[in-house]
Every structure is written in structure tokens, then in C-alpha cells.
Design an enzyme around this catalytic site. Structure first.
Site, PDB file in Angstrom:
ATOM      1  N   GLU A  72      -3.109  16.463 -14.071  1.00 59.63           N
ATOM      2  CA  GLU A  72      -4.466  15.985 -14.106  1.00 59.63           C
ATOM      3  C   GLU A  72      -4.766  14.514 -14.430  1.00 59.63           C
ATOM      4  OE1 GLU A  72      -6.171  17.163 -18.169  1.00 59.63           O
ATOM      5  OE2 GLU A  72      -6.906  15.052 -17.823  1.00 59.63           O
ATOM      6  N   GLU A 144      -0.574  10.036 -25.930  1.00 65.36           N
ATOM      7  CA  GLU A 144      -1.412  11.076 -26.136  1.00 65.36           C
ATOM      8  C   GLU A 144      -0.528  12.304 -26.769  1.00 65.36           C
ATOM      9  OE1 GLU A 144      -3.176  12.777 -22.401  1.00 65.36           O
ATOM     10  OE2 GLU A 144      -4.398  13.935 -23.571  1.00 65.36           O
TER      11      GLU A 144
END
Lengths: 424, 422
Positions: A72, A144
Site C-alpha cells: 500500500e 509506524e
């Protein structure tokens, strides 16, 4: 030829169009009159759980955890520049997300809709991965992952999923770990891309100030016909029983958090609109702020207004989860169990049923206000094989008997687990 | 969509209506604006919560919630926020528009009445709130305060704001502090309630398709019986004391947090307001902003690195989450981008893309009930309340010269680091 069907809600008069596009893609267009903006979402039925698969009956391929999410991030870069730079010339607000069972790319805009749709369709169909671009993302995604490692809400949920599931990959963090993402290469990204980003496995949903014609004009130009392949996803057999009833993690928090989940039987298909409606009405009756249990838990200081519940369902997994902050999660979960036993042995209240049914109906109509929530729900309905308006219609059909029967099939107090995050 | 209609219905009490037929729901909110003071902040926060627990007619939370459930799952909510040097208490009801009820339930007028009862006829006896409600509100407020600490991103930003505003009301937390919350009694809340009705500025907001006039009249009559002596509401633009404060705190964490606060000298009522917002967006408000492109994309130092402009006080806060060992590198990298900005190194592409992104955002705001409500409530104290469209138009006209002039005045005030323990 594109096959266009109008689908209308009997109850509200709202309507949308479902298009089987000649390229193989299914497209939904939900025009909203007098709105100033549009929202488009392009998704593939491919998420963090699809780590083991085969195509057209060929050999089984296993890929590293977190690869769907990594893909992604990387898809935003194409050979002719990155998508964000393209959107910066149109003003659209763009984003993407990866969940357990899907990956979606989206934008919202008030101007330049056609150009924005063109950018979206183009970059998702133009993968460009090199050793160098893949390496660059390690640091970003690494941070992240670390951000989520510190998030008590995130941790408490995944710790619970580890208690509930023996084998199903739903228990694995969507972004993987710093170690698993280190195994990701450009070749592996192309492999999963070519498998799952086939238009036959994808959906495009658009809602807002748009017309079917505008959407199709761009789709006809941008979408190349895709040959259909048979994708088989492999999930190891998952027993009905949970793994263990309790887990605890220490984090720097000052109010403890809990997730308490009931593992349910996941069939070989997703819940129907009617089944969803029955469960939602039942959960509203039993656990919403108007319920007897909620008052008791509050009175005894066992929950606060952060208390919530949800139906957690996807391919091969289904559970009912409760969560919130509590100074005594063990006692809160015991009370929930006792209460379930009590309502199962006594009878439910017809009056609560009627009020809860209305409330669920109110909720389902409210969600038709918002173009983001409309388009997102169209995506999930499509992937679960349901039609969007079916749920609202099904709510009206659910009877008191249906709900009573449903209660006997779910919320098994011998098949639940508690996850707690508390301070040092 | 129609624009905001505004009517004064009492001394410093205003009724605002946005009639809009596009939505299936309606929302009415009552916001009270008060000075943010150390002595009263937690009392007011407790008051805002306790009012939504019950009232004379619906004497327990359970009875109240059952009533809302029967109104097609309507919701009643309360929240407390900080607007510069002010504290804002909001209580809102929202529910399905009457035309979607499948019987003749008048959802909107019932909700308006419930909201009125909650504010004007609370469950009080002999000058105090009930012990049961009081205990709940106090316990939950203490939980909420702790919960803000649980999320380290939220916590780190709130620490930076606190350090920047040591000597100003804006440094007080929106819920006040634990010590004063624990000292509060059910009697104190009764006085706080009376004080609220007497002295707060009230902004009532109606968004929806229903009969707003009857709601207006209900509130007008209620306020008629109250002797009002509204307090002065003052909020000052942030001014740095000239000393750069650098604070490092340590904690057991996976990721360290870096938060940096800057003075701009420009706040909501300033003629350069739109230009400063644009400047903040160029620095770190979009994916084509300086911080995203360089700190994240080029150097792979972080997942997020953004800047946010606080309109009422006029400061910019930059925040990022990084590896502990990279804190210095990230700090230097952020300063590098800020220096680029202040020394006037801003490209036309950066200006245009930030403008387009902001204009796009403003034009989408009117597509949700909450978007409309929040837009007006955060601007209602401005000298002139602009619509999202008007703000978009103003953004378009900002010039590069304006940006360069403002950029020069951006001053570092505080560096806050929440470092992971080795």
C-alpha cells in the site's frame, strides 16, 4: 459492454448504481444531490490475512507478514512520480489503508473530480518497485510499527486476538514486525500485486456530487481488461476453542484498558444482512447505555463512557468484542459473563427489542448522510457479498423470535478471553 | 445549503441556525463559553458531564438512555474544549430527522425539550446534585485525565502547550487538574451550574431540516427567567517570553516523541490570519509540505511529521514520532525546514499546492452535519464569522509577499522531547 443496474432503497428513496465494467471491475456510484464534494475509494480484496495463496491451482506461495500494508505504501510511487505530487496539483485529499481483509486507496475532492479519479485509477494500476524504493520505506514503516507498539488500544486488541485464534492470521499485526518487513523485496511485492490487484478482485465506489457518466468516462479510458484468475487463499484450520482465557501487558498507562472477546463459529461465508441485523439489535438490547448491565457496570465503577462493543468479522474469523477502560477488568468481564448467562436462562424484554430495533434503524439511516461512510460501506458490502441497502430492509424484518434464537447461538461464556493493558 | 442565521435571544445568548435539507439527521448543541481558570476548570468540566447524566424528569442515566433509544437511537453528548484562554462546555443532542420516523414521533422537538430539561432542570435537591451522579462524574473525569496520558502523541503535544503557556490560562488543561477535581463537592457543582446560567456566553446551534423556530422559542423563554450578568471573555495572542525552553522527559516507550512550538504573532482576528494558516500548511499540513517531503520521504526518519496552527492563540506546533537515537537528527531536520521557510525559500508550487489542498478541504466541510457545526462553533467568537466558502476565497488571494513577510516573524519558543528510556 458495461452492465448498469439501479438499486433503490424502498424505505428512503435513496439509490445507487452498480456497474459490472467490461474490464472485470465492479463499480458503484452513489450520487448525492446538492453535495459539494465527492469521495472515491478503489479497493482490493487483499489484506494482512492473505499471506498464503495460490493462483489457478498452481503451487502455494507464502509471503512475509505485513506485505499487504507495505505494498500500500509503495504503490503511491509510479515510474513517472508519486501520486501525492499528482494530487497536489488538483487539491484532492488522498489516503490509503490496509485492514485485515482489504487494501483501499481513496480521495475526497470538491473540484477536478475526473482528473482525480484518473490519478487514482492510474497509480493503483502502475506498480513500480525497485530495491532502492523498497529500502527507503523500511524506516518509515518501522516508525509506524513502533508508534502502534506504544498504542495501548492497538496492543490490547492484538493481544486479545492472540488469545482467541490459534492459527488464523488475523492475530498478526497488520503492518507485520520490523523483522518480517525486512524480508520484503521488490520481487515479492510484484508477486502479490499481480495476484491480488486484478480488477476482477477489486471494487471502485464513488459517492457525492458525481454522475455515472463522469465515472464511466474515466473508467472506460483508464481500465484495461483483466483476465480472470482463480485465487485460492489458505488458512490453517482454526478450532472453535480459544487459545487461552487471559493475557496481560505492561505499558506506560495510568488507567488500565481491556478487550474482552467471544470467539464465534466462523462459517465458510460471511454473515448475511439479516444475521447482522439480528446481532446488532441483540447487542443494543444487552449492552448499550440503556441496558441493565451498562448501568450496573457504571454503578460499580467497573467501566466508564469509553465502553464499547463491536462485531468483528472477516474471512474465517468472527467474534464479538467489548472494550474500554477499567480499574478492574477481571470483575467487569465476570459481570458480563454472568449477565449473559442470566439473559440466556431468562427471557429477553419485548419492549427493549422494539426500542433497539428502532435505534439500529436510526443508526443505519444516519450513515447515509456521509459520503465517506457510504462509499466505505459499499466496499465492505461488496466484498462480503451483500447489497448495501439489504441491511436496512433486513432490520425491519427481524422478529423478536429471531433475536431470541440468535442469542442461543452466540456469546458462549466458555469460549471467551480477556486482554488487559496496565501500568507498571 | 443556506448560510448561518443568527439571532440574539438573551443577554449574550445567541441562537444560530443552519437550515439544510440534505441530511437524514439533525443536531442541536448548546455551548457555554467561560474564562479558563485554574480554580474553576475542573468544576466546569464536572458540571458539563453531570448535566448529561440525568435531570428532574429523567432521574437516572438508565431512564434517560432508554428515552433516547426509543427516539430512534438519538444521542446525547457532552464535551469540554479549550479555545485560547477560554473553556467551552458543549452539550448536544442529535437524531433522525422527523420525516424518517415510521410512526408520528416528533424526534426533533422531543430532543429539543430533553436538551432544555438537561440544562435548566437538572436533578438537584437542596442545593446539590445527587451523590450517585456526582460520584460517577468525578470518577469518569479522573479516568479521562489519565486516559489523555495513555496516548503518548496526545500527551506530548499537551506537555508542549503547557510549557509554552506557563503564565497564561491557555496552559491550563481543558479539564483542569486532578487536585482541584478531587476537592470539588456536589454543592460546588450546584454553584457552578448557577454561575454558568448567569455568566457564560451561550451559543446555541441548530443544524438540520426541522422546525428551528420552535426550538429557538423554547430556549428564549428559558433564558428570559434568568438574570444574566455575562463575564468578559478575553483571549490574548501568544507571545513568547523570549527564552527558548527545551524540556526532555524520559519514559518506557518504543518510540520517542518530538514536539516543537513556535510563535507567529498572528491569531484569528488578524488580517493575516489566512496567510499564516497557509504558511503552516506549506510547512507541514499536506503530503507535499516541506516536513513530509523531507523529514519523512527523503530521510525516512518518521511516519508522521506535521505542523498545526492554533488559530485562537496563534502558535504553530510541529510534532513527530522518531527512534530515540534519531531525536537530534530529526530535530535538526525539522529546524532546517523551518529555516527554509523563515528565510523565504518557498516555491510557487508549494504555495499553489497548499492553497488547493486547503480550498478543497473548506469546500467539503459543508457536506456533514458535524463539519458545519464545528466550523461555526470554533469561529463564533471571531469579529467576523466567515463561511467556509469565504475563507476559501481569502486563501486564494494570499500573496507570496505576505507569506515571506509573516515567515520572518516565526520564532522558536519550546522544544519538548519525550524520550524512550534506554
Amino acid at each position: 459492454m458495461n452492465d448498469i443496474k439501479e438499486i433503490k432503497s424502498v424505505r428512503t428513496g435513496d439509490k445507487y448504481y452498480k456497474i459490472n465494467h467490461k474490464s472485470g471491475l465492479t463499480i458503484y456510484v452513489y450520487p448525492k444531490e446538492k453535495y459539494s464534494s465527492a469521495y472515491a475509494i478503489f479497493g482490493t480484496k487483499y489484506g494482512s490475512i492473505n499471506t498464503s495463496f495460490s493462483v489457478d491451482g498452481k503451487e502455494k506461495i507464502t509471503v512475509p507478514d505485513g506485505i499487504a500494508h507495505y505494498l500500500e505504501h509503495k504503490l503511491f510511487e509510479s515510474e513517472d512520480g508519486d501520486a501525492f505530487t499528482k494530487y497536489s496539483k488538483t487539491g484532492a485529499s488522498a489516503n490509503a489503508y490496509t485492514s485485515f481483509d482489504k487494501t483501499c486507496y481513496l480521495f475526497s475532492c470538491s473540484d477536478n473530480f475526473k482528473k482525480n479519479l484518473e490519478i487514482l485509477l492510474d497509480f493503483v494500476q502502475s506498480p513500480y518497485f525497485t530495491a532502492e524504493t523498497v529500502a527507503k520505506e523500511q524506516g518509515i514503516i518501522g516508525q509506524e510499527i513502533k508508534m502502534y507498539d506504544d498504542s495501548p488500544d492497538w496492543r490490547v486488541m492484538f493481544n486479545l486476538l492472540e488469545c482467541l485464534y490459534h492459527n488464523h492470521p488475523v492475530k498478526i499485526d497488520i503492518a507485520g514486525t520490523v523483522e518480517t518487513i525486512a524480508e520484503i523485496t521488490a520481487e515479492k511485492l510484484y508477486e502479490v500485486y499481480n495476484t491480488f490487484y486484478n480488477l476482477n478482485n477489486m471494487v471502485l465506489c464513488v459517492a457525492g456530487n458525481v454522475t455515472v457518466d463522469e465515472v464511466l468516462q474515466i473508467c472506460d479510458k483508464e481500465l484495461k481488461e483483466n483476465e480472470q484468475h482463480k485465487i485460492t487463499n489458505y488458512f490453517e484450520k482454526e478450532p472453535y476453542e480459544i487459545v487461552k482465557p487471559y493475557t496481560e501487558q505492561k505499558l506506560t498507562v495510568s488507567v488500565p484498558l481491556f478487550n474482552f472477546g467471544f470467539k464465534e463459529k466462523a462459517g465458510d461465508r460471511m454473515l448475511t444482512a439479516k444475521e447482522n441485523a439480528e446481532i446488532d439489535i441483540l447487542l443494543t438490547m444487552l449492552f448499550s447505555p440503556s441496558s441493565e448491565l451498562y448501568s450496573e457496570l457504571l454503578e460499580e465503577g467497573l467501566i466508564n463512557s469509553s465502553f464499547s462493543y463491536e462485531v468483528f468479522e472477516g474471512p474465517g474469523y468472527f467474534s464479538i468484542l467489548f472494550g474500554g477502560e477499567s480499574r478492574n477488568p477481571e470483575k467487569a468481564s465476570e459481570k458480563i459473563k454472568d449477565y449473559i448467562l442470566k439473559v440466556k436462562s431468562e427471557s429477553l424484554s419485548k419492549e427493549d427489542f422494539e426500542a433497539s430495533k428502532r435505534a439500529c434503524y436510526g443508526d443505519s439511516l444516519s450513515s447515509l448522510n456521509n459520503i465517506e461512510s457510504i462509499a466505505n460501506t459499499l466496499v465492505s458490502s461488496h466484498f462480503s457479498g451483500n447489497e448495501f441497502f439489504e441491511y436496512t430492509e433486513a432490520l425491519a424484518e427481524v422478529t423478536f423470535e429471531d433475536v431470541k434464537n440468535r442469542l442461543n447461538k452466540i456469546l458462549d461464556v466458555n469460549n471467551c478471553a480477556l486482554s488487559v493493558v496496565k501500568g507498571e | 445549503m443556506e448560510i448561518l442565521k443568527r439571532e440574539q435571544i438573551g443577554n449574550n445568548v445567541f441562537f444560530n441556525t443552519v437550515n439544510d435539507s440534505r441530511f437524514k439527521t439533525m443536531k442541536i448543541s448548546v455551548s457555554a463559553y467561560l474564562p479558563l481558570l485554574k480554580e474553576t476548570a475542573s468544576q466546569n468540566a464536572l458540571l458539563c458531564d453531570i448535566l448529561t447524566r440525568s435531570c428532574k424528569e429523567y432521574s437516572t442515566l438508565s431512564i434517560l438512555e432508554k428515552k433516547l433509544l426509543s427516539l430512534y437511537g438519538a444521542s446525547l453528548s457532552s464535551h469540554v474544549k479549550k479555545e485560547g484562554d477560554l473553556q467551552v462546555l458543549t452539550i448536544a443532542v442529535s437524531g433522525l430527522d422527523d420525516k424518517y420516523a415510521f410512526d408520528d414521533t416528533k424526534i426533533s422537538s422531543e430532543l429539543a425539550e430533553i436538551l432544555c430539561k438537561i440544562i435548566f432542570e437538572p436533578n438537584v435537591l437542596n442545593g446539590e446534585f445527587t451523590e450517585q451522579d456526582f460520584k460517577q462524574s468525578l470518577r469518569q473525569l479522573l479516568d479521562t485525565m489519565d486516559s489523555d496520558f495513555n496516548e503518548k502523541r496526545v500527551y506530548a503535544v499537551s506537555r508542549c502547550v503547557e510549557i509554552m503557556n506557563q503564565n497564561s490560562p491557555a496552559g491550563i488543561k481543558r479539564y483542569g487538574d486532578k487536585e482541584s477535581a478531587e476537592k470539588t463537592t456536589a454543592k460546588d457543582l450546584y454553584s457552578a451550574w448557577q454561575n454558568l446560567l448567569k455568566s457564560a456566553r451561550f451559543e446555541i446551534m441548530y443544524v438540520g431540516d426541522g422546525d428551528s423556530l420552535s426550538t429557538l422559542n423554547i430556549f428564549k423563554n428559558k433564558f428570559k427567567n434568568i438574570e444574566r450578568t455575562p463575564q468578559k471573555l478575553l483571549t490574548a495572542t501568544f507571545k513568547s517570553d523570549g527564552n527558548v525552553k527545551e524540556v526532555v522527559e524520559e519514559m518506557e516507550l518504543s518510540q520517542s516523541k518530538l514536539v516543537i512550538g513556535f510563535e507567529t504573532g498572528v491569531s484569528a482576528d488578524d488580517e493575516n490570519y489566512c496567510a499564516i494558516m497557509l504558511l503552516s500548511a506549506i510547512l507541514g499540513g499536506t503530503p507535499s509540505a516541506k516536513l513530509f517531503t523531507n523529514v519523512r520521504e527523503k530521510q525516512s526518519l518518521c511516519y508522521y511529521c506535521i505542523s498545526r496552527y492554533y488559530r485562537r492563540k496563534g502558535y504553530i506546533i510541529v510534532e513527530s514520532g522518531v527512534e530515540g537515537e534519531n531525536l537530534e537528527r530529526a530535530k535538526n531536520s525539522i529546524f532546517n525546514e523551518v529555516n527554509e521557510l523563515t528565510s523565504g525559500n518557498i516555491t510557487d508550487f508549494e504555495i499553489e499546492s497548499a492553497k488547493l489542498a486547503m480550498i478543497n478541504g473548506y469546500k467539503s466541510i459543508t457536506d456533514t452535519v458535524t463539519g458545519i457545526e464545528t466550523w461555526y462553533l470554533t469561529r463564533i467568537l471571531d469579529n467576523k464569522v466567515d463561511t467556509p466558502e469565504e475563507t476559501a476565497e481569502k486563501i486564494k488571494t494570499v500573496t507570496k509577499e505576505q507569506l515571506l513577510m509573516l515567515a520572518k516573524n516565526i520564532k522558536l519558543d519550546t522544544i519538548y522531547m519525550l524520550k524512550n528510556k534506554d
